[in-house]
Design a protein around this motif. Structure first.
Motif, PDB file in Angstrom:
ATOM      1  N   GLY A   9       0.642  -1.025   0.158  1.00  0.00           N
ATOM      2  CA  GLY A   9       0.022   0.068   0.025  1.00  0.00           C
ATOM      3  C   GLY A   9       0.801   1.367  -0.521  1.00  0.00           C
ATOM      4  O   GLY A   9       1.961   1.782   0.268  1.00  0.00           O
ATOM      5  N   HIS A  10       0.992   2.362  -0.374  1.00  0.00           N
ATOM      6  CA  HIS A  10       1.565   3.211  -1.203  1.00  0.00           C
ATOM      7  C   HIS A  10       0.968   4.719   0.076  1.00  0.00           C
ATOM      8  O   HIS A  10       2.755   5.368   0.192  1.00  0.00           O
ATOM      9  N   ASN A  11       0.648   4.966   1.231  1.00  0.00           N
ATOM     10  CA  ASN A  11      -0.266   5.589   2.002  1.00  0.00           C
ATOM     11  C   ASN A  11      -0.404   5.104   3.467  1.00  0.00           C
ATOM     12  O   ASN A  11      -1.456   4.706   3.932  1.00  0.00           O
ATOM     13  N   LYS A  12       0.864   4.877   4.325  1.00  0.00           N
ATOM     14  CA  LYS A  12       0.651   4.481   5.964  1.00  0.00           C
ATOM     15  C   LYS A  12      -0.530   5.910   6.866  1.00  0.00           C
ATOM     16  O   LYS A  12      -1.113   4.907   7.999  1.00  0.00           O
ATOM     17  N   VAL A  13      -0.050   6.370   6.161  1.00  0.00           N
ATOM     18  CA  VAL A  13      -1.071   7.749   7.282  1.00  0.00           C
ATOM     19  C   VAL A  13      -2.666   7.394   6.720  1.00  0.00           C
ATOM     20  O   VAL A  13      -3.429   7.877   7.549  1.00  0.00           O
ATOM     21  N   TYR A  14      -3.081   6.996   5.234  1.00  0.00           N
ATOM     22  CA  TYR A  14      -3.920   7.452   5.036  1.00  0.00           C
ATOM     23  C   TYR A  14      -5.162   5.769   6.347  1.00  0.00           C
ATOM     24  O   TYR A  14      -5.970   5.680   6.146  1.00  0.00           O
ATOM     25  N   GLN A  15      -4.423   5.255   5.948  1.00  0.00           N
ATOM     26  CA  GLN A  15      -4.141   3.600   6.818  1.00  0.00           C
ATOM     27  C   GLN A  15      -5.094   4.258   8.116  1.00  0.00           C
ATOM     28  O   GLN A  15      -6.073   3.726   8.353  1.00  0.00           O
ATOM     29  N   LEU A  59       0.947  -7.769  17.956  1.00  0.00           N
ATOM     30  CA  LEU A  59       2.430  -6.727  17.308  1.00  0.00           C
ATOM     31  C   LEU A  59       2.711  -7.841  18.947  1.00  0.00           C
ATOM     32  O   LEU A  59       4.517  -7.521  18.355  1.00  0.00           O
ATOM     33  N   LEU A  60       2.512  -8.530  19.415  1.00  0.00           N
ATOM     34  CA  LEU A  60       3.603  -9.013  20.493  1.00  0.00           C
ATOM     35  C   LEU A  60       3.948 -10.406  19.149  1.00  0.00           C
ATOM     36  O   LEU A  60       5.046 -10.598  19.360  1.00  0.00           O
ATOM     37  N   LEU A  61       3.109 -11.275  18.695  1.00  0.00           N
ATOM     38  CA  LEU A  61       3.360 -12.303  17.493  1.00  0.00           C
ATOM     39  C   LEU A  61       4.339 -11.854  17.310  1.00  0.00           C
ATOM     40  O   LEU A  61       5.229 -12.568  16.300  1.00  0.00           O
ATOM     41  N   ASP A  62       4.306 -10.428  16.203  1.00  0.00           N
ATOM     42  CA  ASP A  62       4.961 -10.284  15.091  1.00  0.00           C
ATOM     43  C   ASP A  62       6.151  -9.691  15.509  1.00  0.00           C
ATOM     44  O   ASP A  62       7.335 -10.799  15.010  1.00  0.00           O
ATOM     45  N   VAL A  63       6.290  -9.609  16.950  1.00  0.00           N
ATOM     46  CA  VAL A  63       7.483  -9.128  17.358  1.00  0.00           C
ATOM     47  C   VAL A  63       8.675 -11.268  17.727  1.00  0.00           C
ATOM     48  O   VAL A  63       9.245 -11.061  17.868  1.00  0.00           O
ATOM     49  N   LEU A  64       7.725 -11.758  18.247  1.00  0.00           N
ATOM     50  CA  LEU A  64       8.108 -12.737  18.985  1.00  0.00           C
ATOM     51  C   LEU A  64       8.947 -13.798  17.435  1.00  0.00           C
ATOM     52  O   LEU A  64       9.473 -14.469  17.034  1.00  0.00           O
ATOM     53  N   LEU A  65       7.494 -13.760  16.747  1.00  0.00           N
ATOM     54  CA  LEU A  65       8.267 -14.123  15.463  1.00  0.00           C
ATOM     55  C   LEU A  65       9.760 -13.767  14.715  1.00  0.00           C
ATOM     56  O   LEU A  65      10.762 -14.696  14.541  1.00  0.00           O
ATOM     57  N   GLN A  66       9.987 -12.180  14.455  1.00  0.00           N
ATOM     58  CA  GLN A  66      10.992 -11.499  14.276  1.00  0.00           C
ATOM     59  C   GLN A  66      12.043 -12.405  15.211  1.00  0.00           C
ATOM     60  O   GLN A  66      13.582 -12.982  14.775  1.00  0.00           O
ATOM     61  N   LYS A  67      11.967 -12.537  16.475  1.00  0.00           N
ATOM     62  CA  LYS A  67      12.767 -12.787  17.448  1.00  0.00           C
ATOM     63  C   LYS A  67      13.061 -14.624  17.146  1.00  0.00           C
ATOM     64  O   LYS A  67      14.420 -15.263  17.697  1.00  0.00           O
ATOM     65  N   LEU A  68      12.012 -15.454  16.280  1.00  0.00           N
ATOM     66  CA  LEU A  68      12.376 -16.376  16.565  1.00  0.00           C
ATOM     67  C   LEU A  68      13.176 -16.897  15.374  1.00  0.00           C
ATOM     68  O   LEU A  68      13.245 -18.309  15.061  1.00  0.00           O
ATOM     69  N   ASN A  93      16.809  -8.586  11.679  1.00  0.00           N
ATOM     70  CA  ASN A  93      16.509  -9.536  12.869  1.00  0.00           C
ATOM     71  C   ASN A  93      16.886  -9.083  14.326  1.00  0.00           C
ATOM     72  O   ASN A  93      17.209  -9.653  15.480  1.00  0.00           O
ATOM     73  N   HIS A  94      18.290  -7.714  13.860  1.00  0.00           N
ATOM     74  CA  HIS A  94      18.712  -7.997  15.128  1.00  0.00           C
ATOM     75  C   HIS A  94      18.332  -6.583  15.360  1.00  0.00           C
ATOM     76  O   HIS A  94      18.703  -6.185  17.188  1.00  0.00           O
ATOM     77  N   SER A  95      17.557  -6.045  15.355  1.00  0.00           N
ATOM     78  CA  SER A  95      16.631  -4.815  16.034  1.00  0.00           C
ATOM     79  C   SER A  95      15.228  -4.859  15.059  1.00  0.00           C
ATOM     80  O   SER A  95      15.148  -5.011  14.312  1.00  0.00           O
ATOM     81  N   VAL A  96      14.075  -5.274  16.088  1.00  0.00           N
ATOM     82  CA  VAL A  96      12.911  -5.687  15.608  1.00  0.00           C
ATOM     83  C   VAL A  96      12.219  -4.168  15.571  1.00  0.00           C
ATOM     84  O   VAL A  96      12.541  -3.616  15.612  1.00  0.00           O
ATOM     85  N   THR A  97      11.479  -4.400  14.016  1.00  0.00           N
ATOM     86  CA  THR A  97      11.035  -3.542  13.259  1.00  0.00           C
ATOM     87  C   THR A  97       9.317  -3.795  14.070  1.00  0.00           C
ATOM     88  O   THR A  97       9.063  -4.946  13.989  1.00  0.00           O
ATOM     89  N   TYR A  98       8.857  -2.861  13.706  1.00  0.00           N
ATOM     90  CA  TYR A  98       7.060  -2.870  14.116  1.00  0.00           C
ATOM     91  C   TYR A  98       6.230  -2.356  12.875  1.00  0.00           C
ATOM     92  O   TYR A  98       6.306  -1.528  12.861  1.00  0.00           O
ATOM     93  N   ASN A  99       5.412  -3.158  12.443  1.00  0.00           N
ATOM     94  CA  ASN A  99       4.745  -2.799  11.641  1.00  0.00           C
ATOM     95  C   ASN A  99       3.031  -2.149  11.572  1.00  0.00           C
ATOM     96  O   ASN A  99       2.199  -3.445  12.211  1.00  0.00           O
ATOM     97  N   LEU A 100       3.562  -1.357  10.848  1.00  0.00           N
ATOM     98  CA  LEU A 100       2.573  -0.845  11.223  1.00  0.00           C
ATOM     99  C   LEU A 100       0.924  -1.254  10.933  1.00  0.00           C
ATOM    100  O   LEU A 100      -0.233  -1.172  11.632  1.00  0.00           O
ATOM    101  N   SER A 101       0.554  -2.133   9.230  1.00  0.00           N
ATOM    102  CA  SER A 101      -0.491  -1.971   8.646  1.00  0.00           C
ATOM    103  C   SER A 101      -0.366  -3.495   9.227  1.00  0.00           C
ATOM    104  O   SER A 101      -2.181  -3.662   9.946  1.00  0.00           O
ATOM    105  N   LYS A 102       0.049  -4.605  10.531  1.00  0.00           N
ATOM    106  CA  LYS A 102      -0.631  -5.629  10.947  1.00  0.00           C
ATOM    107  C   LYS A 102      -0.769  -4.935  12.278  1.00  0.00           C
ATOM    108  O   LYS A 102      -1.899  -5.710  12.793  1.00  0.00           O
TER     109      LYS A 102
END
Length: 539
Positions: free
Chosen positions: A270-276, A325-334, A372-381
């Protein structure tokens, strides 16, 4: 003198009696006026959700399809209004009596909002009937239910975005708003439907299974109808094409479909996270009209129910966001791999080399440069997690406790994540995750009522007939014997099959006739330019 005194006392009594009668009539009128205002307020909030859907969908599509998607949202409201006026209301709430018996399936009176001599509609609400016509409350109820109808239709547009012909959208929007959705409403929310909790004991065809479906504000009736219709549409219209051409095995240069080998996943972002984000907040605000105003009245016990619904709705959204949010961070860590090199690190390293004569080796990044060494936070999710939590608590928002709303919303967030991944694995292109959010979480919301609905809340909303004696029609976790849980699953499955098959038949017909998918030249270049002769952005 004694007679005169008695006469004066009688006159005073009659005056007081007349004044009390006038006050009582005024209070009754005020109560009805408050109920009418409550529905109009709720309808306006739900209608404003169209703006939220428009912003959310505009942000989730590519910039070449912005005008097209918001135009569809605009027309969805207009088509929904006309179709619900013409036939939707009659099918949803019209009296379904035929040959002195009720069919329990579809209403057949009050088309074009014209009632018969007996009112001609069945809503399950006491103060809606007006002999020979509609009263003000019923017009307000029509407006409120129209807004729900438009919502069910709008859900579908997101799943089929960027590659569906506009004319096809007009057809299936009319089909869903005029027939598919109203039939489910008649089943579950009228006073005559086979799955409605508002049906009298004498005519309740669900009697051997219990008291009907408990879906307070529409996890099943609205969101499942939209979600499973969206799934059928996304399957039949097929995936989108990418932006950049690739050379195929036969040497031909063409834009690959989303799941083809060589397709770049970034081409479909998607082209615009602010709209979302803005769209999500508008939807969240509108959800209070969706859920709280589903009491249909404001006076007496209804205000207490509405207040609790506001709390459970809020907590459901919070639970969904935390879980995703917690699931996404956990999956990145694992994750076993290092992920991709961070674009931010590459930009920083390049500037350091250029400005400070540093000797950072861009071809050999350090471990901390990888995502993977610096967790990212997915806004759309997280946005979809909030919506998943809201959808999940919609059915039971008046029947559950606040702590349960958090749990139900959290499970909804986890379910959304799983269904979204499964949809991608199945190579079904759903740009907004409409099925995962509305279909999957809608079904979970319907099921959750059979587990978490308390005896007290059920009695407050539907009456003590659901909870007294041998009637244990409330959540299994609160002492219910599981009958209601079974009913919730059964009716939920029927809604899913009905929505998928009926909507799928319309999409399949359009596909066979060659009117479903936009031609390649429109999709490859710009649907906005071809369908609307304008771009969403002027540079």
């Amino acid at each position: 003198k004694k007679k005169k005194k008695m006469s004066d006392e009688n006159a005073t009594f009659e005056t007081l009696s007349a004044q009390l009668t006038a006050v009582n009539e005024m209070l009754t009128t005020t109560q009805k006026d408050m109920d009418v205002f409550w529905l109009i307020l709720g309808g306006a909030l739900v209608f404003f959700m169209q703006c939220g859907f428009g912003m959310l969908e505009a942000g989730c599509v590519r910039s070449t399809s912005v005008v097209n998607i918001v135009f569809k949202n605009l027309m969805d409201a207009c088509i929904g209004a006309f179709c619900f006026y013409m036939m939707g209301w009659a099918i949803a709430y019209g009296d379904d009596t035929t040959s002195s018996s009720r069919n329990g399936f579809v209403g057949n009176q009050a088309f074009w909002l014209v009632s018969d001599a007996n009112g001609g509609y069945q809503t399950g609400v006491d103060n809606v009937a007006a002999q020979g016509g509609f009263d003000t409350y019923t017009y307000a109820l029509w407006f409120y239910q129209f807004a729900f109808c438009a919502t069910a239709g709008t859900i579908v547009s997101g799943a089929m975005a960027e590659r569906t012909q506009l004319n096809a959208y007009f057809v299936y929007s009319a089909w869903i708003c005029g027939f598919v959705y109203p039939v489910v409403v008649h089943w579950c929310w009228s006073s005559a439907g086979w799955a409605s909790p508002f049906v009298s004991e004498e005519s309740n065809s669900m009697q051997r299974l219990g008291k009907g479906l408990m879906d307070f504000a529409g996890s099943g009736v609205v969101h499942m109808v939209g979600g499973f219709s969206a799934l059928a549409g996304a399957i039949l219209v097929g995936p989108r094409r990418g932006k950049m051409p690739v050379v195929s095995e036969n040497g031909k240069s063409e834009r690959p479909f989303r799941f083809d080998e060589g397709a770049n996943p970034a081409d479909f972002e998607g082209h615009n996270k602010v709209y979302q984000t803005l769209g999500m907040f508008i939807l969240w605000a509108g959800w209070y009209g969706f859920n709280c105003c589903s009491t249909l009245t404001l006076t007496a016990q209804s205000s207490k129910v509405a207040a609790k619904v506001a709390a459970t709705t809020t907590l459901g959204a919070a639970g969904g966001s935390f879980a995703v949010l917690l699931l996404d961070v956990l999956l990145q860590k694992l994750s076993n791999d290092d992920g991709e090199v961070s674009g931010a690190w590459l930009e920083w390293a390049s500037e350091e080399n250029a400005q400070n004569d540093s000797q950072i080796d861009l071809s050999n990044p350090p471990p901390e440069a990888y995502t993977n060494h610096s967790v990212t936070y997915n806004l759309s999710k997280v946005i979809n997690g909030i919506l998943a939590g809201l959808v999940s608590v919609t059915a039971g928002c008046a029947l559950i406790e606040p702590w349960a709303a958090l749990v139900i919303g959290a499970v909804g967030g986890l379910l959304y994540s799983a269904v979204s991944l499964a949809i991608v694995k199945a190579k079904i292109d759903d740009p907004l995750d409409a099925f995962a959010v509305h279909g999957g979480c809608g079904f979970w919301g319907v099921m959750a009522v059979g587990l978490f609905a308390t005896k007290t809340n059920v009695a407050n909303v539907y009456g003590t007939a659901f909870t007294e004696g041998d009637n244990d029609y409330y959540g299994a976790f609160y002492g219910g014997d599981g009958k209601q849980f079974g009913i919730q699953i059964l009716v939920g499955l029927v809604i899913a099959v009905w929505s998928f098959v009926l909507s799928g038949s319309a999409f399949l017909s359009l596909k066979v006739l060659g009117h479903l998918r936009a031609p390649d030249h429109k999709e490859n270049f710009s649907i906005d330019k071809h369908e609307h002769n304008v771009s969403g952005y002027v540079h």
